[in-house]
Design an enzyme around this catalytic site. Structure first.
Site, mmCIF file in Angstrom:
data_model
loop_
_atom_site.group_PDB
_atom_site.id
_atom_site.type_symbol
_atom_site.label_atom_id
_atom_site.label_comp_id
_atom_site.label_asym_id
_atom_site.label_seq_id
_atom_site.Cartn_x
_atom_site.Cartn_y
_atom_site.Cartn_z
ATOM 1 N N LYS A 46 0.885 -1.177 0.000
ATOM 2 C CA LYS A 46 0.000 0.000 0.000
ATOM 3 C C LYS A 46 0.920 1.223 0.000
ATOM 4 C CE LYS A 46 -3.186 2.979 1.928
ATOM 5 N NZ LYS A 46 -2.275 4.035 2.365
ATOM 6 N N GLY A 81 5.316 2.764 10.646
ATOM 7 C CA GLY A 81 4.538 3.989 10.782
ATOM 8 C C GLY A 81 4.229 4.271 12.229
ATOM 9 N N SER A 82 3.119 4.965 12.443
ATOM 10 C CA SER A 82 2.791 5.442 13.786
ATOM 11 C C SER A 82 2.265 4.317 14.671
ATOM 12 C CB SER A 82 1.723 6.525 13.675
ATOM 13 O OG SER A 82 0.563 5.964 13.098
ATOM 14 N N GLY A 113 -1.468 3.818 13.910
ATOM 15 C CA GLY A 113 -1.736 3.030 12.696
ATOM 16 C C GLY A 113 -1.374 1.566 12.903
ATOM 17 N N GLY A 114 -0.203 1.323 13.478
ATOM 18 C CA GLY A 114 0.240 -0.058 13.685
ATOM 19 C C GLY A 114 -0.713 -0.811 14.588
ATOM 20 N N GLU A 142 6.494 -1.877 12.970
ATOM 21 C CA GLU A 142 7.622 -1.120 13.539
ATOM 22 C C GLU A 142 7.106 0.295 13.728
ATOM 23 O OE1 GLU A 142 10.434 -2.746 14.175
ATOM 24 O OE2 GLU A 142 9.683 -4.558 13.210
ATOM 25 N N CYS A 159 12.176 7.643 13.454
ATOM 26 C CA CYS A 159 11.656 6.866 14.586
ATOM 27 C C CYS A 159 12.730 6.674 15.645
ATOM 28 C CB CYS A 159 11.160 5.513 14.094
ATOM 29 S SG CYS A 159 12.396 4.661 13.132
ATOM 30 N N GLU A 174 5.336 9.899 21.600
ATOM 31 C CA GLU A 174 6.244 10.505 20.624
ATOM 32 C C GLU A 174 5.685 11.835 20.098
ATOM 33 O OE1 GLU A 174 6.006 8.543 16.819
ATOM 34 O OE2 GLU A 174 8.162 8.673 16.513
#
Ligand code: NAP
Length: 523
Positions: free
Chosen positions: A183, A240-241, A244-245, A264, A301, A387
């Site tokens: 994606k 990603g964030s 989202g994860g 991750e 990150c 974060e």
């Protein structure tokens, strides 16, 4: 010309009626090309083709897969000028940063090709049988890793080349023998299209089946949701964030057949600074920290976002130098408006925290920093450990370094953590180090977690919330292990065994033979 469609198997499709555009952060304007949102039909087609291709891919030899990765590396390399031009436009990154990431991406394909060819990652193990063993015969058992099937991959906005459509996740999944559906990130759709086309050209040139690779575009969560919940998807790779994860982990866990999500995610990567290094090199350390925090405008990150210091005149010198650097450095654009809004909201949040002084904050996307004491940090740790993605750093002043191990107990899983100290300082870090062993994926001495080497010993991971699975890494050559599951063969005749497990060791790969490392043939 950018076409703005989906790359599904060997074709370009434009089923989705909804479209979106890319944004150029440096120029603060929308770009003219329209990108189609993938439809449910596109998702299904990509995963049907991937499902059909999976058995063929699983059977491809290590050499065929390594060759495929090298062909794709060549294609990407020859397309670098057009890819990098678009990437700089869509990210606002300086050309030098884009060029560096482009070279790194091409290098990764070649590095993984070598690793795939070497075969050690298959973890082939042979325990020869003892039919006459008393009181029970011992069976002949052999195991190795085998490709799991279609993998869906999401890349992050901040590494559009090295962690996106042509980044470490798709490389390792293809190398392990899995079809890939990516994606594309809506922050860099044009870059994604150029990358996807270069990959598809390589796949066709290598004669791999249609469905080995597809790339779908989408802005919003529908495409991602459909990909993760599709019955043909066997695993998900996500960079990603945390939000989202976590959403994708929950979707995957809610399936009738739950599948692994290797997510991750974000991290604040604590830094512990000892007194002797502060006394000897306060200014130098502050300069190096600032360079690390502002690398990629803080959009890493591995950004070292929380720094613990023993309160002293040396700590004041350190903070003064950091302050000077912050003031004299102009703002650079953040990757997209969502990230810019989230950055400002994060700093607004800091302003409301009791005991936290935001010592510097610019009007827009400039570097910012705040200072508080250890007591307030512990009281407010839940909010402070979130974060703030961007060039923001928090300094926590302690009474002395003996507090470090207790402060470290506050941390859940982190991608990285550092200890800064002279030889004298390092003699007293064992309690802190023991705590870092609990929560850090990578421990750095006298350095910062930004800058990740791709090699065998690199672990870019850590317990939740740094990742969804502390046993695996997304960067480094061990990334292959996520896409190939161990299978044992018991009392299986040689003719039915994969080559990697046959007595003669025709692939000449390193194996564990009756408990000993060996590259030789079985007895
Ligand atoms: P992001 O907003 O989480 O987006 C990543 C991808 O996930 C996008 O394609 C996004 O697509 C999709 N997505 C997000 N939430 C979703 C949901 N609920 N359902 C379906 N799809 C979803 O992350 P980002 O802003 O690109 O990247 C910044 C973050 O990545 C930071 O937190 C950074 O620390 C982290 N990061 C981590 C690493 C690492 O290796 N650990 C590396 C780089 C970056 P849509 O937006 O279209 O939904």
């Amino acid at each position: 010309m950018i076409q703005g469609g989906q790359l599904i198997g060997n074709k370009t499709s434009q089923h989705g009626e909804d479209t979106f555009v890319a944004y150029a952060p440096r120029e603060e304007r929308d770009l003219p090309e329209r990108f189609h949102e993938a439809s449910g039909k596109d998702v299904d087609q990509a995963l049907q083709l991937a499902h059909q291709a999976a058995p063929t891919l699983r059977q491809t030899s290590l050499e065929e897969r390594a060759h495929l990765l090298e062909l794709i590396a060549d294609n990407l390399e020859s397309s670098l000028p057009i890819i990098e031009e678009r990437c700089a436009l869509e990210t606002g990154y300086p050309d030098t940063r884009v060029a560096m990431e482009g070279r790194r991406m091409v290098h990764l394909w070649r590095l993984f090709a070598e690793e795939v060819r070497g075969g050690a990652w298959l973890e082939a193990r042979i325990d020869t049988g003892e039919p006459d063993r008393f009181p029970l015969p011992k069976p002949d058992l052999r195991s190795m890793r085998m490709a799991i099937g279609p993998v869906v991959i999401f890349g992050a906005s901040n590494f559009p080349l090295a962690l996106s459509v042509a980044g470490s996740d798709p490389i390792s999944a293809l190398g392990a023998g899995c079809p890939v559906v990516v994606k594309g990130h809506p922050s860099h759709p044009g870059t994604s299209e150029w990358l996807g086309r270069a990959i598809l050209d390589g796949i066709q040139a290598a004669g791999f089946p249609e469905g080995t690779f597809s790339m779908l575009q989408g802005k919003g969560h529908d495409v991602g949701t459909a990909l993760v919940t599709h019955p043909n998807t066997r695993a998900v790779g996500f960079t990603g964030s945390l939000r989202g994860g976590r959403a994708l982990m929950d979707l995957a866990a809610g399936r009738l057949d739950p599948i692994p999500v290797y997510a991750e995610m974000g991290s604040v990567n604590p830094q512990f600074v000892y007194p002797d290094i502060l006394a000897n090199d306060a200014e130098g350390l502050a300069e190096r920290l600032f360079a690390s925090v502002t690398m990629g405008n803080g959009q890493f990150c591995t950004c070292p976002s929380i720094v613990f210091l023993p309160r002293s005149k040396d700590a004041d010198r350190f903070l003064d130098t950091y302050h000077e650097r912050v003031i004299e450095t102009p703002a650079a654009p953040l990757l997209n408006t969502c990230i810019a809004i989230a950055y400002r909201q994060g700093l607004d949040r800091w302003e409301t925290i009791p005991g936290l002084t935001v010592r510097h904050r610019g009007p827009t996307e400039e570097a910012a920093f705040g200072v508080l004491d250890a007591h307030h940090f512990l009281d407010q740790r839940e909010v402070l450990l979130e974060e703030v993605f961007g060039p923001a750093s928090l300094f926590v002043l302690c009474e002395d370094q003996d507090e470090f191990p207790t402060l470290a107990e506050a941390f859940p899983g982190q991608l990285g953590a550092s200890i800064h100290g002279t030889d004298k300082d390092l003699q007293e870090v064992s309690a802190l180090l023991n705590e870092l062993h609990r929560f850090a994926g990578r421990i750095v001495i006298n350095g910062f977690p930004t800058g990740i080497e791709t090699c065998h010993a690199m672990h870019h991971g850590g317990p939740y919330p740094a990742t969804s699975d502390p046993l695996h890494t997304s960067l480094g050559l061990a990334a292959l292990a996520r896409w190939a599951r161990p299978v044992s063969f018991q009392n299986t005749p040689t003719t039915l065994l994969p080559e990697a497990l046959q007595d003669e060791n025709p692939l000449g790969i390193p194996r564990l033979l009756n408990g000993r490392h060996s590259a030789s043939t079985a007895p």
